[in-house]
Design an enzyme around this catalytic site. Structure first.
Site, short mmCIF file in Angstrom:
data_model
loop_
_atom_site.label_atom_id
_atom_site.label_comp_id
_atom_site.label_asym_id
_atom_site.label_seq_id
_atom_site.Cartn_x
_atom_site.Cartn_y
_atom_site.Cartn_z
N LYS A 131 38.06 36.54 35.75
CA LYS A 131 38.72 37.26 36.52
C LYS A 131 40.17 36.68 36.88
CE LYS A 131 38.51 39.47 41.37
NZ LYS A 131 37.66 39.63 42.44
N SER A 222 36.62 44.04 43.82
CA SER A 222 37.96 43.65 43.10
C SER A 222 37.62 43.28 41.87
CB SER A 222 38.74 42.51 43.90
OG SER A 222 38.06 41.58 43.96
N SER A 251 33.15 42.21 46.17
CA SER A 251 33.89 42.08 44.88
C SER A 251 33.25 42.08 43.64
CB SER A 251 34.97 41.12 45.18
OG SER A 251 35.86 41.42 46.19
#
Length: 557
Positions: A131, A222, A251
């Site tokens: 990420k 996210s 997330s």
């Protein structure tokens, strides 16, 4: 430069980083109205049979082929780089392309193996996506803010150092949102709990990531770039975060649910999280964690056991010296089922999936009891308050250098006022009391785990994700939680909208009103299994028990 110019330049650089030979030819590029693009690798003819074999092979088997010398790291890395490049063109899932450095690392690993006959660590040659939040020397970690473009990291996150030391090949970084809070919470105590956060990966720099299973639907957030890439087939194992900026409660679990893949939100201290970029640096009222995302539960366990096996507590001061433990499952399990959290009702496909899974567990001989959401509302009110406790100062500091505006999803940051130290300490006391209450009730009931929705949705149209309460609670409690596809898919005939629904809240009414059985038809449904704090191994092992019970009742084992 204006923030618009900075963002446009960054997007163009990302596009230019895709090698010309991996640009999808116009004649085979899927039209906009082709919603499901997961079949593109097999159906387009753009990939060789060998490339398809590599990307469809589980990580543990890839490592076996690499360690035996049957496959080379260079070939495996090139294949995943190519697939990630195609995924980017179809879903906008990447934030950084690292193909050149990945190929250079692959050649070094192959040379090392040829010279020594040994592998360089337990992840030798395995491509792993990460990420955008993770720092990698010489590479941006913008987390979607224009002010952080062209500000390359000067140090690695501790997890990055661990992965590189274990021989993993890091070949891309994935997209995130810049903010999620839809409405500002009322201060401290509220009887009217409203929407908290929008769990979608969209920002002013890279734009919106879409779901490869249906591009009209969100891949979640996210860690939505990761979930999109993995669901498409461009990564076997990726690493996301849970309550890392943009500080979303769920997330990892929500994007896994939106795309039908696996993840675990670990207990704080099991995996290294030091020196990861955050937009709310220093916020520790609810700890940030990171965790793996993958297509199979076995790959999640592989990542978790391997990372812990590298003794991360020697490089991360907040990691706990707890080795990965073998778990002997008790039989039968006693599982508490949370049918709803008292605030929002799961939409029809999720409610059906939970009901069917419960019945299969009962048929397999497990004990199932109802778990009440007694502390959930207060825990979620605390969570939403913690997010904006600095009065939005951290976010403003990131927006102001380029004049970048608050996105609509970030309204709560824009309108919030800062809490005083004493006020914050009182919230910590309240959090601790709620955690003790939850633990006491768990012990009194004698349950092994809680089974509940990961989200009210199977997934949802862009801009409509309005509630993260089912995941956020367990961030405050710091319980390990696995998001897993339970084998149920949304069905427009079986999952029609509720009739005469008695809404639990105004938000519940809005969510049910927005629900479209036709739109989510065919999408996989995830559930969430929650275990005791720091017993992450047990949470994964119990998830395996549930999957086997489901498979047995479906006649697939």
């Amino acid at each position: 430069m204006s923030w618009e110019s900075i963002a446009a330049k960054k997007r163009q650089a990302l596009k230019d980083a895709i090698p010309a030979e991996w640009i999808i030819p116009a004649e085979i590029f899927p039209p906009e109205d082709q919603l499901d693009v997961t079949g593109f690798p097999k159906e387009s003819g753009f990939f060789t049979d060998r490339e398809l074999e590599i990307t469809s092979t589980p990580a543990q088997a890839i490592l076996k082929y690499l360690s035996s010398g049957q496959w080379t790291v260079e070939e495996v890395t090139r294949t995943f780089c190519k697939t990630a490049a195609v995924a980017q063109q179809l879903t906008n899932c990447l934030s950084e392309i690292l193909f050149d450095r990945a190929m250079a690392q692959a050649k070094e690993l192959d040379a090392y193996y040829k010279e020594t006959g040994k592998t360089k660590g337990p992840f030798h040659g395995l491509p792993i996506s990460i990420k955008d939040n993770f720092n990698l020397i010489g590479v941006d970690a913008t987390v979607g803010f224009a002010s952080l473009v062209d500000d390359p990291a000067i140090y690695n996150s501790t997890l990055v150092d661990l992965l590189l030391g274990a021989g993993a090949v890091l070949y891309c970084k994935t997209n995130v949102p810049t903010g999620m809070l839809a409405k500002a919470p009322e201060r401290l105590v509220t009887d009217k709990y409203l929407a908290m956060m929008i769990a979608e990966s969209v920002n002013n720099v890279f734009g919106r990531t879409v779901n490869p299973r249906n591009r009209k639907l969100t891949s979640g957030g996210s860690s939505g770039g990761e979930s999109s890439l993995i669901a498409f087939g461009g990564s076997r194992i990726g690493v996301g975060t849970d309550i890392d900026f943009p500080y979303l409660g769920g997330s990892l679990r929500i994007p896994a649910a939106c795309t039908g893949i696996f993840t675990i939100r670990p207990s704080f201290g099991r995996f290294p999280n030091f020196q990861t970029r955050s937009g709310l640096a220093g916020q520790e009222a609810v700890h940030s964690v990171n965790g793996p995302m993958a297509k199979t539960l076995e790959e999640i366990t592989l990542w978790a056991s391997t990372v812990v096996g590298q003794q991360p507590w020697l490089i991360d001061p907040k990691c706990l010296p707890i080795p990965w433990r073998q778990v002997e499952m008790k039989k039968p399990l006693k599982i508490g089922v949370l049918h709803h959290d008292g605030l929002v009702t799961p939409t029809p496909p999720v409610a059906r999936a939970l009901s069917e899974t419960v019945q299969k567990l009962k048929n397999a001989g497990h004990e199932v009891v109802t778990w009440a959401p007694r502390e959930h509302k207060e825990l979620l009110t605390l969570l939403s308050t913690f997010f904006v406790a600095d009065g939005g100062k951290s976010v403003r500091k990131l927006l102001e250098p380029t004049g970048e505006p608050f996105r609509p999803e970030m309204k709560a940051y824009e309108e919030s006022s800062e809490l005083g130290v004493h006020e914050m300490w009182q919230l910590h006391l309240k959090r601790n009391a709620l955690c003790k209450s939850y633990l006491d009730r768990w012990n009194e009931t004698g349950i092994d785990a809680v089974l509940c929705p990961a989200t009210p949705y199977s997934t949802v149209e862009h801009g409509k994700f309005a509630y993260v309460g089912y995941t956020g609670v367990f961030n405050v409690l710091d319980y390990p939680a696995v998001s897993f596809p339970c084998g149920v898919k949304a069905d427009k005939e079986l999952d029609k909208a509720y009739v005469n629904h008695q809404a639990l809240s105004d938000l519940d009414a809005q969510i049910q009103n927005d629900y479209s059985a036709e739109t989510v038809h065919g999408m996989p449904v995830n559930l969430q299994l929650v275990g005791r704090r720091l017993e992450d191994e047990s949470a994964l092992a119990m998830t395996d028990v549930i999957l086997k019970a489901v498979a047995a009742m479906n006649g697939t084992v």
